[in-house]
Design a protein around this motif. Sequence first.
Motif, PDB file in Angstrom:
ATOM      1  N   GLU A  89       0.832  -1.210   0.000  1.00 61.88           N
ATOM      2  CA  GLU A  89       0.000   0.000   0.000  1.00 61.88           C
ATOM      3  C   GLU A  89       0.859   1.250   0.000  1.00 61.88           C
ATOM      4  O   GLU A  89       0.575   2.214  -0.725  1.00 61.88           O
ATOM      5  CB  GLU A  89      -0.926  -0.020   1.208  1.00 61.88           C
ATOM      6  CG  GLU A  89      -1.778   1.221   1.385  1.00 61.88           C
ATOM      7  CD  GLU A  89      -2.762   1.444   0.244  1.00 61.88           C
ATOM      8  OE1 GLU A  89      -3.283   2.573   0.126  1.00 61.88           O
ATOM      9  OE2 GLU A  89      -3.016   0.501  -0.539  1.00 61.88           O
ATOM     10  N   ALA A  90       1.936   1.214   0.782  1.00 63.93           N
ATOM     11  CA  ALA A  90       2.838   2.373   0.807  1.00 63.93           C
ATOM     12  C   ALA A  90       3.483   2.556  -0.556  1.00 63.93           C
ATOM     13  O   ALA A  90       3.613   3.701  -1.062  1.00 63.93           O
ATOM     14  CB  ALA A  90       3.890   2.178   1.888  1.00 63.93           C
ATOM     15  N   ALA A  91       3.885   1.436  -1.170  1.00 60.90           N
ATOM     16  CA  ALA A  91       4.492   1.530  -2.498  1.00 60.90           C
ATOM     17  C   ALA A  91       3.490   2.037  -3.528  1.00 60.90           C
ATOM     18  O   ALA A  91       3.820   2.832  -4.428  1.00 60.90           O
ATOM     19  CB  ALA A  91       5.040   0.170  -2.909  1.00 60.90           C
ATOM     20  N   ARG A  92       2.224   1.563  -3.398  1.00 58.67           N
ATOM     21  CA  ARG A  92       1.191   2.015  -4.324  1.00 58.67           C
ATOM     22  C   ARG A  92       0.961   3.503  -4.203  1.00 58.67           C
ATOM     23  O   ARG A  92       0.841   4.227  -5.212  1.00 58.67           O
ATOM     24  CB  ARG A  92      -0.105   1.246  -4.061  1.00 58.67           C
ATOM     25  CG  ARG A  92      -1.215   1.536  -5.076  1.00 58.67           C
ATOM     26  CD  ARG A  92      -2.506   0.886  -4.636  1.00 58.67           C
ATOM     27  NE  ARG A  92      -3.016   1.486  -3.421  1.00 58.67           N
ATOM     28  CZ  ARG A  92      -3.721   2.641  -3.404  1.00 58.67           C
ATOM     29  NH1 ARG A  92      -3.960   3.325  -4.516  1.00 58.67           N
ATOM     30  NH2 ARG A  92      -4.157   3.123  -2.251  1.00 58.67           N
TER      31      ARG A  92
ATOM     32  N   GLN B 292       1.485   6.278  -6.932  1.00 59.70           N
ATOM     33  CA  GLN B 292       0.454   7.212  -7.349  1.00 59.70           C
ATOM     34  C   GLN B 292       0.947   8.652  -7.266  1.00 59.70           C
ATOM     35  O   GLN B 292       0.670   9.483  -8.150  1.00 59.70           O
ATOM     36  CB  GLN B 292      -0.799   7.028  -6.485  1.00 59.70           C
ATOM     37  CG  GLN B 292      -1.589   5.777  -6.814  1.00 59.70           C
ATOM     38  CD  GLN B 292      -2.815   5.647  -5.939  1.00 59.70           C
ATOM     39  OE1 GLN B 292      -2.879   6.225  -4.837  1.00 59.70           O
ATOM     40  NE2 GLN B 292      -3.793   4.890  -6.425  1.00 59.70           N
ATOM     41  N   GLN B 293       1.682   8.917  -6.160  1.00 59.16           N
ATOM     42  CA  GLN B 293       2.225  10.266  -6.019  1.00 59.16           C
ATOM     43  C   GLN B 293       3.222  10.561  -7.146  1.00 59.16           C
ATOM     44  O   GLN B 293       3.241  11.662  -7.716  1.00 59.16           O
ATOM     45  CB  GLN B 293       2.896  10.425  -4.662  1.00 59.16           C
ATOM     46  CG  GLN B 293       1.909  10.419  -3.507  1.00 59.16           C
ATOM     47  CD  GLN B 293       2.610  10.449  -2.155  1.00 59.16           C
ATOM     48  OE1 GLN B 293       3.839  10.402  -2.086  1.00 59.16           O
ATOM     49  NE2 GLN B 293       1.823  10.538  -1.094  1.00 59.16           N
ATOM     50  N   GLU B 294       4.037   9.543  -7.469  1.00 58.12           N
ATOM     51  CA  GLU B 294       5.008   9.723  -8.545  1.00 58.12           C
ATOM     52  C   GLU B 294       4.301   9.900  -9.881  1.00 58.12           C
ATOM     53  O   GLU B 294       4.684  10.743 -10.717  1.00 58.12           O
ATOM     54  CB  GLU B 294       5.953   8.529  -8.588  1.00 58.12           C
ATOM     55  CG  GLU B 294       7.017   8.613  -9.672  1.00 58.12           C
ATOM     56  CD  GLU B 294       7.987   9.781  -9.455  1.00 58.12           C
ATOM     57  OE1 GLU B 294       8.690  10.161 -10.416  1.00 58.12           O
ATOM     58  OE2 GLU B 294       8.066  10.300  -8.312  1.00 58.12           O
ATOM     59  N   LEU B 295       3.255   9.121 -10.093  1.00 54.46           N
ATOM     60  CA  LEU B 295       2.487   9.252 -11.328  1.00 54.46           C
ATOM     61  C   LEU B 295       1.822  10.621 -11.421  1.00 54.46           C
ATOM     62  O   LEU B 295       1.758  11.241 -12.504  1.00 54.46           O
ATOM     63  CB  LEU B 295       1.431   8.138 -11.422  1.00 54.46           C
ATOM     64  CG  LEU B 295       1.968   6.710 -11.662  1.00 54.46           C
ATOM     65  CD1 LEU B 295       0.847   5.687 -11.587  1.00 54.46           C
ATOM     66  CD2 LEU B 295       2.694   6.623 -13.004  1.00 54.46           C
TER      67      LEU B 295
ATOM     68  N   ALA C 168       2.536  13.264 -14.154  1.00 56.86           N
ATOM     69  CA  ALA C 168       1.446  13.838 -14.953  1.00 56.86           C
ATOM     70  C   ALA C 168       1.506  15.361 -14.947  1.00 56.86           C
ATOM     71  O   ALA C 168       1.280  16.029 -15.967  1.00 56.86           O
ATOM     72  CB  ALA C 168       0.103  13.346 -14.412  1.00 56.86           C
ATOM     73  N   GLN C 169       1.871  15.900 -13.766  1.00 58.37           N
ATOM     74  CA  GLN C 169       1.980  17.356 -13.669  1.00 58.37           C
ATOM     75  C   GLN C 169       3.142  17.862 -14.502  1.00 58.37           C
ATOM     76  O   GLN C 169       3.028  18.874 -15.232  1.00 58.37           O
ATOM     77  CB  GLN C 169       2.146  17.770 -12.209  1.00 58.37           C
ATOM     78  CG  GLN C 169       2.201  19.273 -12.016  1.00 58.37           C
ATOM     79  CD  GLN C 169       2.335  19.669 -10.562  1.00 58.37           C
ATOM     80  OE1 GLN C 169       2.384  18.803  -9.685  1.00 58.37           O
ATOM     81  NE2 GLN C 169       2.393  20.955 -10.302  1.00 58.37           N
ATOM     82  N   VAL C 170       4.249  17.104 -14.425  1.00 61.81           N
ATOM     83  CA  VAL C 170       5.414  17.496 -15.240  1.00 61.81           C
ATOM     84  C   VAL C 170       5.061  17.413 -16.719  1.00 61.81           C
ATOM     85  O   VAL C 170       5.419  18.290 -17.519  1.00 61.81           O
ATOM     86  CB  VAL C 170       6.611  16.583 -14.902  1.00 61.81           C
ATOM     87  CG1 VAL C 170       7.738  16.804 -15.905  1.00 61.81           C
ATOM     88  CG2 VAL C 170       7.096  16.871 -13.480  1.00 61.81           C
ATOM     89  N   GLU C 171       4.313  16.311 -17.053  1.00 58.38           N
ATOM     90  CA  GLU C 171       3.924  16.140 -18.448  1.00 58.38           C
ATOM     91  C   GLU C 171       3.011  17.285 -18.886  1.00 58.38           C
ATOM     92  O   GLU C 171       3.122  17.810 -20.016  1.00 58.38           O
ATOM     93  CB  GLU C 171       3.218  14.794 -18.626  1.00 58.38           C
ATOM     94  CG  GLU C 171       2.884  14.497 -20.074  1.00 58.38           C
ATOM     95  CD  GLU C 171       2.270  13.128 -20.243  1.00 58.38           C
ATOM     96  OE1 GLU C 171       1.906  12.765 -21.371  1.00 58.38           O
ATOM     97  OE2 GLU C 171       2.143  12.389 -19.224  1.00 58.38           O
ATOM     98  N   ALA C 172       2.100  17.704 -17.971  1.00 59.51           N
ATOM     99  CA  ALA C 172       1.201  18.825 -18.306  1.00 59.51           C
ATOM    100  C   ALA C 172       1.989  20.108 -18.461  1.00 59.51           C
ATOM    101  O   ALA C 172       1.737  20.926 -19.376  1.00 59.51           O
ATOM    102  CB  ALA C 172       0.135  18.964 -17.217  1.00 59.51           C
ATOM    103  N   GLU C 173       2.961  20.278 -17.537  1.00 58.83           N
ATOM    104  CA  GLU C 173       3.791  21.484 -17.632  1.00 58.83           C
ATOM    105  C   GLU C 173       4.609  21.438 -18.920  1.00 58.83           C
ATOM    106  O   GLU C 173       4.768  22.465 -19.608  1.00 58.83           O
ATOM    107  CB  GLU C 173       4.701  21.580 -16.417  1.00 58.83           C
ATOM    108  CG  GLU C 173       3.951  21.884 -15.132  1.00 58.83           C
ATOM    109  CD  GLU C 173       4.863  21.867 -13.925  1.00 58.83           C
ATOM    110  OE1 GLU C 173       6.061  21.469 -14.070  1.00 58.83           O
ATOM    111  OE2 GLU C 173       4.406  22.206 -12.803  1.00 58.83           O
TER     112      GLU C 173
END
Length: 410
Positions: free
Chosen positions: A373-376, A380-383, A387-392
């Motif tokens: 769960e911690a890894a998930r 998710q946080q990394e994703l 995603a934010q970096v990709e949007a930027e």
Amino acid sequence: MPRLSRFFRIALCILPLAGPAGAEVLSTTNPSILDNLCVGANCAISESFNSNFNQIELKSNNTRLLFDDTSSFGGFPSNDWAIQANDTTSGGEDQLMFVDATTGLEVMTIKALANSSTLVLARDRKVGIGTELPQADLHIVTASPSKIRMHDTFGGSEWMITFANGGFRLQDRGTLNYPFNIADNAPEGALWVKFDGKVGMGTTNPQAPLQINNTDTATNDLQGIIVQNISGLPGPRGLLTMRNSGGSYFTLENTDSGTTWFFTHENRTPNRFIISDAVPDGPEMTLTADGILTVPGGFVVNNTTLNVPDYVFAPEYDLTPLSEVSAFIAENRHLPDVPSAAQIARDGLDMTDMQMRLLKKVEELTLYTLDLEAARRAQQQELARLAQVEAENAALAARLARIEAALAER
């Protein structure tokens, strides 16, 4: 005629009547002997009778009084008897014998120097041995242990009843063992057999084939029945067996609390072993011959030595990596720290130990799950960050495209 208490009357007697010199003939006149009579080869012509008033003396080297029955009619008894004093051979014993003269067998013998009152027959038909005043049908009084010895010369069996050593004892003379003993001052009804064959121990009125009543007020554990093999030889033995043509049960009843438990061998298929109380709400436990155990209520193990695996949650616990767990399963086909099917078939299943092992696996699985769960969440946080970096990046790319388009128009 003189008084009979003073003179002895005989039907036939030897008298010196007329005839050859020294000859004796039978008298037919039913005479009486005045004063005393001496019979025997050693009687003197002028016999001197002692002061004990021996009206008749048999005086010879061998003395014997013969009762010769000359009955000749059919059906009439005709056995001959004799009373003989002492044996007639050198080295024989001094004794008085009542002899069956027809067979020559000594029927009853009284040894010389026998003690006073060795045998007394009282007028009320009581027999005394060692007492002038017997108080029972057979009354034995001795200064040493009283004994009755019985010997079967045909089968060789020999037993002795002893009234000594603190009680009544029965001894096997072949082994010298005492298989039966009742101590002095034993309580009323210590061992009682009723007319119907029921046996009581501690009761004179047993209500079952065997009833044991204990009035001891001690509170130690040795107040019931002990069945113990004391041979010292190891090995399994059947120490208690109860048989019945049908079902059977035994009861544990607490008369103080009023509670009762029944242990039952069921009398119908599947012939279960049942434990139940007196409350009619069904059994508390059943067990079939196939090993199926049913407990309608809960199952609680209250063992303070249980190693409850809460240590799994300690920070210093070394949780085995899943890669190692996977390798162990691939090689052994069961979980680590959990017995295999072969081990259970060989050694059986300890339910309490298995519960603790399974609890440990559940706790480890929880830790694995929490790690996942911690890894998930981290993923998710990394994703989300990606995603934010990709949007930027997309926004920068769009801006760059606009700038390039504007420059191209100039």
